[in-house]
Motif scaffolding. Structure first.
Motif, PDB file in Angstrom:
ATOM      1  N   GLU A 161       0.992  -1.032   0.156  1.00 36.65           N
ATOM      2  CA  GLU A 161       0.064   0.346   0.067  1.00 36.65           C
ATOM      3  C   GLU A 161       1.112   1.493  -0.302  1.00 36.65           C
ATOM      4  O   GLU A 161       0.193   1.997  -0.881  1.00 36.65           O
ATOM      5  N   TYR A 162       2.121   1.441   0.747  1.00 35.55           N
ATOM      6  CA  TYR A 162       3.086   2.919   0.935  1.00 35.55           C
ATOM      7  C   TYR A 162       3.663   2.382  -0.241  1.00 35.55           C
ATOM      8  O   TYR A 162       5.208   3.346   0.363  1.00 35.55           O
ATOM      9  N   ALA A 163       4.154   0.788  -1.050  1.00 34.34           N
ATOM     10  CA  ALA A 163       5.329   1.419  -1.664  1.00 34.34           C
ATOM     11  C   ALA A 163       5.511   2.611  -2.666  1.00 34.34           C
ATOM     12  O   ALA A 163       7.258   2.966  -2.713  1.00 34.34           O
ATOM     13  N   LYS A 164       5.222   3.205  -2.774  1.00 39.38           N
ATOM     14  CA  LYS A 164       5.271   4.578  -3.316  1.00 39.38           C
ATOM     15  C   LYS A 164       5.254   5.285  -3.148  1.00 39.38           C
ATOM     16  O   LYS A 164       6.560   6.528  -3.224  1.00 39.38           O
ATOM     17  N   ASP A 165       4.977   5.182  -1.871  1.00 38.34           N
ATOM     18  CA  ASP A 165       5.328   6.271  -0.733  1.00 38.34           C
ATOM     19  C   ASP A 165       6.962   6.311  -0.024  1.00 38.34           C
ATOM     20  O   ASP A 165       7.437   7.263   0.078  1.00 38.34           O
ATOM     21  N   ILE A 166       7.133   5.400   0.367  1.00 36.22           N
ATOM     22  CA  ILE A 166       8.513   4.871   0.943  1.00 36.22           C
ATOM     23  C   ILE A 166       9.549   5.305  -0.600  1.00 36.22           C
ATOM     24  O   ILE A 166      10.529   5.550  -0.192  1.00 36.22           O
ATOM     25  N   ILE A 167       9.536   5.073  -1.634  1.00 37.38           N
ATOM     26  CA  ILE A 167      10.023   5.090  -2.245  1.00 37.38           C
ATOM     27  C   ILE A 167      10.084   7.313  -2.953  1.00 37.38           C
ATOM     28  O   ILE A 167      11.464   7.705  -2.660  1.00 37.38           O
ATOM     29  N   PHE A 168       8.928   8.076  -2.273  1.00 36.86           N
ATOM     30  CA  PHE A 168       9.472   9.283  -3.738  1.00 36.86           C
ATOM     31  C   PHE A 168       9.355  10.474  -2.064  1.00 36.86           C
ATOM     32  O   PHE A 168       8.986  10.909  -2.569  1.00 36.86           O
ATOM     33  N   THR A 169       8.990   9.157  -0.399  1.00 38.76           N
ATOM     34  CA  THR A 169       8.834  10.506   0.001  1.00 38.76           C
ATOM     35  C   THR A 169      10.518  11.908   0.204  1.00 38.76           C
ATOM     36  O   THR A 169      11.399  11.451   0.009  1.00 38.76           O
ATOM     37  N   LYS A 170       9.486  12.932   0.218  1.00 42.14           N
ATOM     38  CA  LYS A 170      10.841  13.598   0.294  1.00 42.14           C
ATOM     39  C   LYS A 170      11.615  13.321   2.477  1.00 42.14           C
ATOM     40  O   LYS A 170      12.546  14.946   2.454  1.00 42.14           O
ATOM     41  N   ASP A 171      10.733  13.390   3.074  1.00 45.74           N
ATOM     42  CA  ASP A 171      10.484  13.271   4.694  1.00 45.74           C
ATOM     43  C   ASP A 171      11.308  12.132   5.402  1.00 45.74           C
ATOM     44  O   ASP A 171      12.048  12.443   6.008  1.00 45.74           O
ATOM     45  N   MET A 172      11.351  10.861   5.094  1.00 49.69           N
ATOM     46  CA  MET A 172      12.044  10.383   5.226  1.00 49.69           C
ATOM     47  C   MET A 172      13.224  10.055   5.270  1.00 49.69           C
ATOM     48  O   MET A 172      13.862  10.305   3.888  1.00 49.69           O
TER      49      MET A 172
END
Length: 437
Positions: A301-312
């Motif tokens: 579910e969060y694969a895209k967010d994990i790859i493209f987040t700028k905060d992590m």
């Protein structure tokens, strides 16, 4: 549907990689590379832990802090008549002064509602919330409802069978103080480890998890919440809009969303929360099936967010991706053996010996980590640690591999269901941490 498509694409890519790799490269060197990678990563963690301890010896952290948030302690309850009273009495022995206890009954069919009503009348710090038939089911929804009446600047979540020492909250709060820290997870331990073979193996599992969580904390990686004994800042909860009602693993889902938003999660091995281990095989399978499915789905579910987040941070992202291998590895090993068996039957050249070596090396790698963990954190003798590592390795292969393969097929071929597989509490006669192993 999104989860299904994502997983199918990942599995197709992995299968294609295996087939192409075996046709053009020597599997032996792939094994060497994999083992070297895992060994280097664990060595990196080991060095980081040593470095962290060295710094703490030079500059010991304060045992207490001026940061003393009001803590809302939430205890979801569903048919917990056997344990909830003792749990509340145990929590009330805490030497932390500014807190409230919110007991949330989630449509129990036993005497839990009557018991918690009496507890509210008896103790000033206790308040209750009774959910009605038709309310959205699940632990996440329970906790979100409780947030509406919670006064705390931080929320501490316990399972209904939790047991702690009086200084538990103080130890967690020290770790929660830094501005970038959104949550802290306590060490989890099995209180009835001596009850039978399954509870002993679960105890060993939890010791291994402690070792890995300490390592992830030392490298400032992706420490994960474990549902019981987790404390979260209200600010962080509001930043991620609370718990996700659509997940069956509230803790793992929240861990990932906190990391994506840039919040740090710390691990506190000094604070231990004890819980009951599952005592029957069917109950254990139901529990682990939920854990595995929830964990795999949150990655999808969060694969895209994990790859493209700028905060992590990059370290957290790398750590998250590295730990996906614990779910891909069973599929990889099974696929590798099936491919090699097919090539053998057809009379093609094969590397079946390399596949066997891969399985053996993986088992040795796991067993070595477990032996180290049991020696360090449980102070077992060398031979006792070896014995427990062997039986736990057998237990993990028996439980983990089939469940992972089953859940992969379930996600691919069936619709998502919200099946929590509630863990039964009140199965142990051990009720205090001092009685535990």
């Amino acid at each position: 549907m999104k989860d299904r498509i994502s997983l199918v694409l990942i599995l197709c890519f992995l299968l294609a990689f295996l087939v192409i790799f075996q046709n053009y490269f020597d599997t032996f060197w792939a094994i060497i590379f994999l083992i070297a990678f895992m060994s280097l990563y664990m060595a990196y963690m080991y060095v980081a832990v040593k470095h962290q301890k060295r710094k703490l010896r030079k500059n010991p952290p304060p045992s207490e802090t001026s940061y003393k948030p009001f803590v809302s302690i939430m205890v979801p309850c569903h048919n917990e008549e056997d344990v909830i009273e003792k749990t509340v009495e145990n929590i009330l022995e805490s030497d932390y002064s500014t807190y409230e206890i919110i007991l949330i009954d989630d449509r129990s069919s036993d005497s839990t509602p009557e018991i918690i009503k009496k507890l509210e009348e008896k103790f000033d710090k206790v308040k209750i919330l009774l959910r009605k038939e038709g309310d959205f089911p699940g632990k996440s929804a329970v906790l979100n409802d409780a947030m509406k009446i919670a006064k705390g600047d931080a929320v501490l979540v316990f399972d209904a069978d939790a047991r702690i020492e009086p200084d538990f909250i103080k130890k967690l709060v020290v770790k929660l103080e830094p501005k970038d820290v959104g949550a802290v997870q306590a060490r989890k331990n099995i209180i009835n480890a001596k009850q039978n073979f399954l509870t002993a193996c679960q105890y060993n599992e939890y010791v291994m998890d402690t070792h890995l969580q300490i390592g992830r904390d030392a490298v400032r990686g992706a420490v994960e919440l474990r549902g019981n004994g987790e404390i979260i800042k209200r600010e962080a909860l509001e930043d991620i809009n609370g718990w996700n009602n659509e997940t069956i693993t509230d803790d793992l889902d929240m861990s990932t969303r906190l990391h994506i938003k840039g919040w740090d999660i710390r691990f506190c091995p000094e604070a231990t929360v004890y819980e009951e281990g599952v005592i029957t095989f069917p109950a254990l399978v139901r529990q682990r099936r939920r854990w595995v499915e929830g964990s795999i789905r949150r990655y999808l579910e969060y694969a895209k967010d994990i790859i493209f987040t700028k905060d992590m941070t990059l370290r957290v992202g790398f750590d998250l991706i590295a730990y996906i291998s614990e779910f891909l590895l069973p599929f990889w090993l099974v696929a590798e053996i099936c491919i090699q068996a097919f090539r053998t039957v057809k009379g093609y050249s094969n590397d079946i010996l390399s596949s066997v070596i891969l399985v053996v090396c993986t088992a040795i790698f796991f067993a070595s980590g477990l032996i180290y963990s049991l020696r360090k954190y449980s102070h077992y003798s060398f031979f006792k640690a070896i014995f427990h590592a062997i039986i736990t390795a057998i237990y993990v292969v028996t439980i983990w591999f089939p469940i992972v393969m089953f859940i992969i097929l379930k996600i691919v071929f069936t619709k998502k269901t919200m099946d929590w597989g509630k863990t039964q509490h009140g199965v142990s006669n051990v009720i205090t941490p001092k009685e535990a192993v």
